[in-house]
Design a protein around this motif. Sequence first.
Motif, PDB file in Angstrom:
ATOM      1  N   UNK A  58      -1.595   9.598  11.760  1.00  0.00           N
ATOM      2  CA  UNK A  58      -1.492  10.740  10.854  1.00  0.00           C
ATOM      3  C   UNK A  58      -0.261  10.567   9.974  1.00  0.00           C
ATOM      4  N   UNK A  59      -0.116  11.461   8.991  1.00  0.00           N
ATOM      5  CA  UNK A  59       1.093  11.432   8.156  1.00  0.00           C
ATOM      6  C   UNK A  59       2.337  11.589   9.015  1.00  0.00           C
ATOM      7  N   UNK A  60       2.219  12.405  10.055  1.00  0.00           N
ATOM      8  CA  UNK A  60       3.349  12.625  10.955  1.00  0.00           C
ATOM      9  C   UNK A  60       3.764  11.390  11.719  1.00  0.00           C
ATOM     10  N   UNK A  61       2.876  10.423  11.799  1.00  0.00           N
ATOM     11  CA  UNK A  61       3.183   9.145  12.443  1.00  0.00           C
ATOM     12  C   UNK A  61       3.627   8.124  11.411  1.00  0.00           C
ATOM     13  N   UNK A  62       2.877   8.031  10.329  1.00  0.00           N
ATOM     14  CA  UNK A  62       3.095   6.956   9.356  1.00  0.00           C
ATOM     15  C   UNK A  62       4.456   7.040   8.664  1.00  0.00           C
ATOM     16  N   UNK A  63       4.809   8.204   8.142  1.00  0.00           N
ATOM     17  CA  UNK A  63       6.024   8.268   7.332  1.00  0.00           C
ATOM     18  C   UNK A  63       7.310   8.037   8.136  1.00  0.00           C
ATOM     19  N   UNK A  64       7.423   8.568   9.345  1.00  0.00           N
ATOM     20  CA  UNK A  64       8.621   8.206  10.138  1.00  0.00           C
ATOM     21  C   UNK A  64       8.687   6.701  10.449  1.00  0.00           C
ATOM     22  N   UNK A  65       7.532   6.082  10.710  1.00  0.00           N
ATOM     23  CA  UNK A  65       7.512   4.643  10.979  1.00  0.00           C
ATOM     24  C   UNK A  65       7.916   3.876   9.721  1.00  0.00           C
ATOM     25  N   UNK A  66       7.366   4.273   8.574  1.00  0.00           N
ATOM     26  CA  UNK A  66       7.719   3.585   7.323  1.00  0.00           C
ATOM     27  C   UNK A  66       9.207   3.750   7.001  1.00  0.00           C
ATOM     28  N   UNK A  67       9.750   4.937   7.271  1.00  0.00           N
ATOM     29  CA  UNK A  67      11.185   5.160   7.049  1.00  0.00           C
ATOM     30  C   UNK A  67      12.001   4.246   7.969  1.00  0.00           C
ATOM     31  N   UNK A  68      11.579   4.154   9.234  1.00  0.00           N
ATOM     32  CA  UNK A  68      12.257   3.277  10.197  1.00  0.00           C
ATOM     33  C   UNK A  68      12.159   1.813   9.750  1.00  0.00           C
ATOM     34  N   UNK A  69      10.982   1.399   9.313  1.00  0.00           N
ATOM     35  CA  UNK A  69      10.798   0.022   8.827  1.00  0.00           C
ATOM     36  C   UNK A  69      11.673  -0.245   7.600  1.00  0.00           C
ATOM     37  N   UNK A  70      11.760   0.735   6.717  1.00  0.00           N
ATOM     38  CA  UNK A  70      12.552   0.557   5.496  1.00  0.00           C
ATOM     39  C   UNK A  70      14.036   0.466   5.842  1.00  0.00           C
ATOM     40  N   UNK A  71      14.492   1.330   6.723  1.00  0.00           N
ATOM     41  CA  UNK A  71      15.901   1.296   7.130  1.00  0.00           C
ATOM     42  C   UNK A  71      16.253  -0.017   7.825  1.00  0.00           C
ATOM     43  N   UNK A  72      15.278  -0.600   8.523  1.00  0.00           N
ATOM     44  CA  UNK A  72      15.513  -1.856   9.223  1.00  0.00           C
ATOM     45  C   UNK A  72      15.303  -3.087   8.367  1.00  0.00           C
ATOM     46  N   UNK A  95       0.838  -1.203   0.000  1.00  0.00           N
ATOM     47  CA  UNK A  95       0.000   0.000   0.000  1.00  0.00           C
ATOM     48  C   UNK A  95       0.868   1.246   0.000  1.00  0.00           C
ATOM     49  N   UNK A  96       0.285   2.365  -0.439  1.00  0.00           N
ATOM     50  CA  UNK A  96       0.946   3.661  -0.306  1.00  0.00           C
ATOM     51  C   UNK A  96       0.519   4.293   1.028  1.00  0.00           C
ATOM     52  N   UNK A  97       1.216   5.354   1.426  1.00  0.00           N
ATOM     53  CA  UNK A  97       1.024   5.932   2.758  1.00  0.00           C
ATOM     54  C   UNK A  97      -0.406   6.297   3.108  1.00  0.00           C
ATOM     55  N   UNK A  98      -1.084   7.022   2.193  1.00  0.00           N
ATOM     56  CA  UNK A  98      -2.464   7.422   2.489  1.00  0.00           C
ATOM     57  C   UNK A  98      -3.357   6.199   2.654  1.00  0.00           C
TER      58      UNK A  98
END
Length: 120
Positions: free
Chosen positions: A51-65, A31-34
Amino acid sequence: MDYTDREYWNGIIKMCLSKFFILRVLYTQPMHGYEIARTVAEVTRGCCTPTEGTIYPVLREFEEGGYVTSSLEIAGGRERKVYTLTPKGQEAFRVAVEAWREVTNYILQAVKVQENNDQL
């Protein structure tokens, strides 16, 4: 800090469960962020609405991990990132389900204690 304020506890619950429910919705399909935000709100019936402020940092963290990968998709002339759970992300979701299942039992026991004390 007012621990009798329901908003305090709602905030704690949402903060703790956002990562769990993001993994949960990506476990079923990329899925995409929205779409992730909308689907999390749907599956939790609005209890958890990241919110976007929650989702994108989590997705970045998941991607980095290494828990998700992303790819660009063009929809309606606009680029958007689509996130896919990796095998490591699928394993993380399985582990999270086990952990939440265990704690849920303890929470239900606490609810019974409170209900029994209220009946006295």
